[in-house]
Each structure stands twice: as structure tokens, then as C-alpha cells.
Design an enzyme around this catalytic site. Structure first.
Site, PDB file in Angstrom:
ATOM      1  N   SER A 203       0.715  -1.112  -0.074  1.00 54.58           N
ATOM      2  CA  SER A 203      -0.025  -0.050  -0.254  1.00 54.58           C
ATOM      3  C   SER A 203       0.857   1.154   0.281  1.00 54.58           C
ATOM      4  O   SER A 203       0.325   2.300  -0.627  1.00 54.58           O
ATOM      5  CB  SER A 203      -1.079  -0.099   1.317  1.00 54.58           C
ATOM      6  OG  SER A 203      -0.457  -0.104   2.351  1.00 54.58           O
ATOM      7  N   HIS A 231      -4.898  -3.209  -2.869  1.00 52.99           N
ATOM      8  CA  HIS A 231      -4.466  -2.595  -4.059  1.00 52.99           C
ATOM      9  C   HIS A 231      -4.327  -3.215  -5.502  1.00 52.99           C
ATOM     10  O   HIS A 231      -3.503  -2.648  -6.285  1.00 52.99           O
ATOM     11  CB  HIS A 231      -3.275  -1.675  -3.688  1.00 52.99           C
ATOM     12  CG  HIS A 231      -3.346  -0.988  -2.450  1.00 52.99           C
ATOM     13  ND1 HIS A 231      -3.916   0.463  -2.458  1.00 52.99           N
ATOM     14  CD2 HIS A 231      -3.322  -1.006  -1.221  1.00 52.99           C
ATOM     15  CE1 HIS A 231      -4.019   0.879  -1.109  1.00 52.99           C
ATOM     16  NE2 HIS A 231      -3.548  -0.139  -0.403  1.00 52.99           N
ATOM     17  N   LYS A 262     -11.610   0.594  -2.678  1.00 54.80           N
ATOM     18  CA  LYS A 262     -10.521   0.987  -3.564  1.00 54.80           C
ATOM     19  C   LYS A 262     -10.877   1.213  -4.779  1.00 54.80           C
ATOM     20  O   LYS A 262     -11.812   1.755  -5.504  1.00 54.80           O
ATOM     21  CB  LYS A 262      -9.177   0.656  -2.956  1.00 54.80           C
ATOM     22  CG  LYS A 262      -8.485   0.853  -1.691  1.00 54.80           C
ATOM     23  CD  LYS A 262      -7.621   0.354  -0.933  1.00 54.80           C
ATOM     24  CE  LYS A 262      -7.426   0.989   0.464  1.00 54.80           C
ATOM     25  NZ  LYS A 262      -6.716   0.118   1.282  1.00 54.80           N
TER      26      LYS A 262
HETATM   27  C1  LIG Z   1      -7.001  -0.139   3.040  1.00 52.80           C
HETATM   28  C2  LIG Z   1      -6.456  -1.205   3.113  1.00 52.80           C
HETATM   29  C3  LIG Z   1      -6.995  -2.280   3.964  1.00 52.80           C
HETATM   30  C4  LIG Z   1      -8.395  -1.800   4.575  1.00 52.80           C
HETATM   31  O1  LIG Z   1      -9.464  -1.933   3.825  1.00 52.80           O
HETATM   32  P1  LIG Z   1     -10.563  -1.033   4.371  1.00 52.80           P
HETATM   33  O2  LIG Z   1     -11.734  -1.466   3.397  1.00 52.80           O
HETATM   34  O3  LIG Z   1     -10.138   0.461   3.974  1.00 52.80           O
HETATM   35  O4  LIG Z   1     -10.950  -1.202   5.581  1.00 52.80           O
HETATM   36  C5  LIG Z   1      -6.261  -3.637   4.303  1.00 52.80           C
HETATM   37  N1  LIG Z   1      -5.235  -3.835   3.575  1.00 52.80           N
HETATM   38  C6  LIG Z   1      -4.503  -2.958   2.741  1.00 52.80           C
HETATM   39  C7  LIG Z   1      -3.198  -3.271   2.184  1.00 52.80           C
HETATM   40  C8  LIG Z   1      -5.298  -1.582   2.488  1.00 52.80           C
HETATM   41  O5  LIG Z   1      -4.379  -0.745   1.848  1.00 52.80           O
END
Ligand SMILES: *Cc1c(COP(=O)(O)O)cnc(C)c1O
Length: 422
Positions: A203, A231, A262
Site C-alpha cells: 500500500s 491495491h 478502493k
Molecule cells: C485499505 C487497506 C485495507 C483496509 O481496507 P478498508 O476496506 O479500507 O478497511 C487493508 N489492507 C490494505 C493493504 C489496505 O491498503
């Protein structure tokens, strides 16, 4: 205790203590504050009343404000209401939740799927259900905070391997094997388990895990593998299922995790895998069991996001995103250096990626650079500890399919005027 209110002296001591802690954060360049956004997610945002060009969103395909998703959310509200009323296992398992899970399993090519209210909750629930204090949990050094927190909560014996370092992981797997001892049989139920957890696209660094090598290792040592595709979902592979699909190893990963918030443009988290895994999580994942199910609007938007990603339009968005990434990378590489050029992390993978970290190092410096960019109309928040290690502060630049060439030009012009040196 008249009126049940804390006495002012106690309140003021409490606030003084917290104010002292905040002052320490400020001193280290680690103080954070909220910025109010008065527009939908898009390359152009209105932030605290200022029009800014946004290079910090995870809305990689521009779906957060896509008409098809908004329409699906509105229809779900009309039909099923605003709230879900209860947890899934009581009376909160609404038709849209089941539709989402069917769409997710089909999209990911998995036997079954389970949705959670967030990706964070998916990690906490799944890891906590799969391993306990007698088991071993092995994490990549750079995994997301939700996996670190899940590990703490699960109470398993925790080991960290150097980032993407398969040799280091193998040493730890050998160590765990010695601790576990030889199983009496492969079906020995009392045997402690070893779970390896990593991200497919990291991330904060944007680089990619060597999933084929990790799969080979976990098979060699009889460990389980969980991969967080937060991601990568929507972006990689012929069906845009994620990096595991791109590398041809989806079917060898026991636990596939991701977020719906995302590239998929909505909110929520998921676990995909075997039917047995999903039945097990329905029974044992505490963040699933003990939390009100996600609202109909969110799950219906996520289902629409999945359908969009699977469509030709989804493929076009993904291609457009990679085109912009390639445009920006070549422009940054060819840019006549300003006072001090940004430390563009070298591309350590043959595949493109939408996360392009500009390394700064010092926390206060990163905050200054971010503020300087903001004054030039560019929004890229400074990412600092604890999101990354101390002394590794950076501007985490992300591109989306919605960025135009003119947007990139404006970014490059602003970067040229900045001094990135420590
Ligand atoms: C954003 C993210 C999460 C968490 O997901 P949410 O739906 O925002 O709680 C988990 N793992 C990674 C690598 C992330 O970037």
C-alpha cells in the site's frame, strides 16, 4: 457526582495529559489533522474551500462517483432501506449481501466469498478465526496495519520476514517446522498451523509480492497463505481479479482478501476461498459475527462496482490508468532536475502500478513539501509513521484513470519547483 458529570479538575487533568501527548506528536512531525472535502471523489477536489488537483486517492478506476454505482446504491435504499438492522446471523442478511457475495465469488473465480463491513474487519476476522495462541503467524515486514493488529489480537506466535525476501521467509518456515515437529499424519487435527500473510501490491511502496515463490514455499512447508489484494483487485489479471490471477496462482492461495473501497469504488471488505473456508468464517470470524451488517447502499454499490470492473468499460478504465502511469513515469524520468529531484523509488517489478511513492525521509520535511504542493494546487498528503517506518516519510502519489494529461502537466510543473532533499 451531581448530574453524573466528571468534575472539572479531573476533565482538565485528562485533557492536559492528551494535549501533552499531541504536542510530542507535533514535535516529531507526526501530528495529523482532517481536511474537509466538499466534493465527490475525483481528480479535482474542493478541500477546505480550495480547488485542488488530487493525487492521493485509491479510487483507481474512478468508480466512487460512477453513475452505475450511485444508481445501484439509490435503488437498494429504495428497496431495502437505509440500515441493515442487525448482524448477518440474526436478521441482517439481506438479499443485497447475498448478491454481493455471489458476484464476488464469480468475479474472483473462487468457490465462495464472504463480505465484511471493511477490509480491516475482514483481516481481523479471518486471521483471528484461523490461528490462535498455539499457531504460527508469519508476516511480511510491510503488511498493512490491519494485519498487524489482527496478529496481535490472534495471539499466535508471530514472526516477521524481511520485505518480499523469500530466503528470509524460508528460514522462518524452517524454524516453525522445527517447533511444530513432524505431523503424525497430514490430517493431524491437533497440529499447530503456520499462516503466512502478505499483500500482493504494497500500500505505501506500490511494489509487488513474489506470489509464485511464496506459493511454492508455503506448499513446501505445508503452511497456509493469505494474500491481501487491497491495491490489486480490479487492476491486474485478464479478468482484473488481482495479482494472483495475473501470476496464475489464485487457486493455490487458501485465503484471498481484499477491500471493496478502493478500485471497486464502494466500501467493505471480503474474503474469497473454498466453501468450507467461508462456512468456517461465518461461524468463527468475530468481526463478522458481532457487527451490524453493512448498509444496503454500500453492498449494492460494491456489486455494481464488481460488474463495472468485469465489463469492457472496466477494462478500458484499467488500460487508461496504465497509460497514465506510463506517461507520468517517463515524464518523471526525463524531467530536468529541479533544485533536488524527488527520490522516485525504482520500479522493482515488471508490472505497472498506480502507487508511486516520492521518498522524502524526514517527517517535518515531508509535511512542508506537501504544504508547498498544496499552495500550488496539488493535493498529496505526507505519509508518516506509523503508516510507514520512522525516517521513511514520503508523498504517496497515486494516479487514477480519471487523471488527464493536463493534470499530469500541472503536477510536473509543481514538482519542478520543489526541493525534495532532506
Ligand atoms: C485499505 C487497506 C485495507 C483496509 O481496507 P478498508 O476496506 O479500507 O478497511 C487493508 N489492507 C490494505 C493493504 C489496505 O491498503
Amino acid at each position: 457526582m451531581a448530574g453524573g458529570r466528571l468534575r472539572p479538575a479531573i476533565m482538565s487533568a485528562f485533557n492536559q495529559e492528551l494535549a501533552r501527548r499531541l504536542a510530542a506528536l507535533r514535535e516529531q512531525g507526526l501530528y495529523r489533522e482532517l481536511r474537509r472535502v466538499d466534493s465527490p471523489q475525483a481528480p479535482h477536489l474542493e478541500v477546505d474551500g480550495q480547488a485542488l488537483l488530487n493525487f492521493s486517492s485509491n479510487d483507481y478506476l474512478g468508480l466512487a462517483n460512477e453513475p452505475a454505482l450511485k444508481e445501484a446504491a439509490c435503488q437498494a435504499v429504495q428497496r431495502y432501506g437505509a440500515g441493515a438492522g442487525a448482524a448477518r446471523l440474526t436478521c441482517g442478511s439481506l438479499a443485497p449481501h447475498h448478491e454481493l457475495e455471489e458476484a464476488l465469488a464469480a468475479f474472483k473465480g473462487a468457490a465462495a466469498a464472504l463480505s465484511f463491513s471493511t477490509g480491516y474487519a475482514a483481516a481481523l476476522g479471518a486471521i483471528g478465526a484461523l490461528v490462535g495462541k498455539d499457531d504460527f503467524l508469519i508476516l511480511d515486514k510491510l503488511v498493512h496495519a490491519c494485519i498487524v493488529d489482527a496478529a496481535r489480537l490472534a495471539g499466535a506466535k508471530l514472526r516477521i520476514f524481511a520485505h518480499n525476501d523469500t530466503e528470509d521467509l524460508e528460514h522462518i518456515l524452517q524454524w516453525a517446522e522445527r517447533q511444530v515437529g513432524r505431523p503424525k499424519s497430514t490430517a493431524d487435527a491437533s497440529r499447530p498451523r503456520v499462516l503466512v500473510v502478505t499483500e500482493s501490491v504494497f500500500s505505501m511502496d506500490g511494489d509487488q509480492a513474489p506470489l509464485r515463490e511464496l506459493v511454492a514455499l508455503k506448499e513446501k512447508y505445508g503452511a497456509w497463505l493469505m494474500v491481501d489484494e487491497a491495491h490489486a483487485t480490479g487492476l491486474y489479471g485478464p479478468n482484473r481479479r488481482g495479482l494472483a490471477e495475473e501470476l496464475g496462482v489464485s487457486e493455490q492461495i487458501e485465503v484471498q482478501m481484499g477491500t471493496l473501497g478502493k478500485a471497486l469504488g464502494a466500501a467493505g471488505g471480503y474474503i474469497c476461498g473454498s466453501r468450507t473456508l467461508i462456512q468456517y468464517l461465518v461461524n468463527r470470524a468475530r468481526t463478522f459475527l458481532f457487527s451490524t451488517s453493512p448498509v444496503p447502499a454500500a453492498v449494492a454499490a460494491a456489486t455494481a462496482g464488481i460488474r463495472f470492473v468485469q465489463s469492457t468499460a472496466g477494462q478500458q478504465r484499467r488500460n487508461l490508468l496504465w497509460q497514465r502511469v506510463s506517461d507520468l513515469r517517463s515524464a518523471l524520468a526525463n524531467q530536468a532536475p529541479g533544485p533536488r529531484p524527488p527520490a522516485l523509488a525504482p520500479l522493482r517489478s515488471p508490472l505497472p502500478g498506480a502507487i508511486i511513492p516520492l521518498l522524502v525521509g524526514d517527517e517535518n520535511r515531508a509535511v512542508q513539501i506537501s504544504a508547498a504542493l498544496r499552495s500550488r494546487g496539488i493535493f498529496i498528503p505526507a505519509i508518516r509513521y506509523p503508516s510507514v517506518a520512522r525516517g521513511q516519510a514520503r508523498l504517496r502519489l497515486t494516479l487514477t484513470a480519471g487523471h488527464s494529461l493536463a493534470d499530469l502537466e500541472q503536477l510536473l510543473a509543481a514538482l519542478r519547483t520543489l526541493d525534495f532533499g532532506a
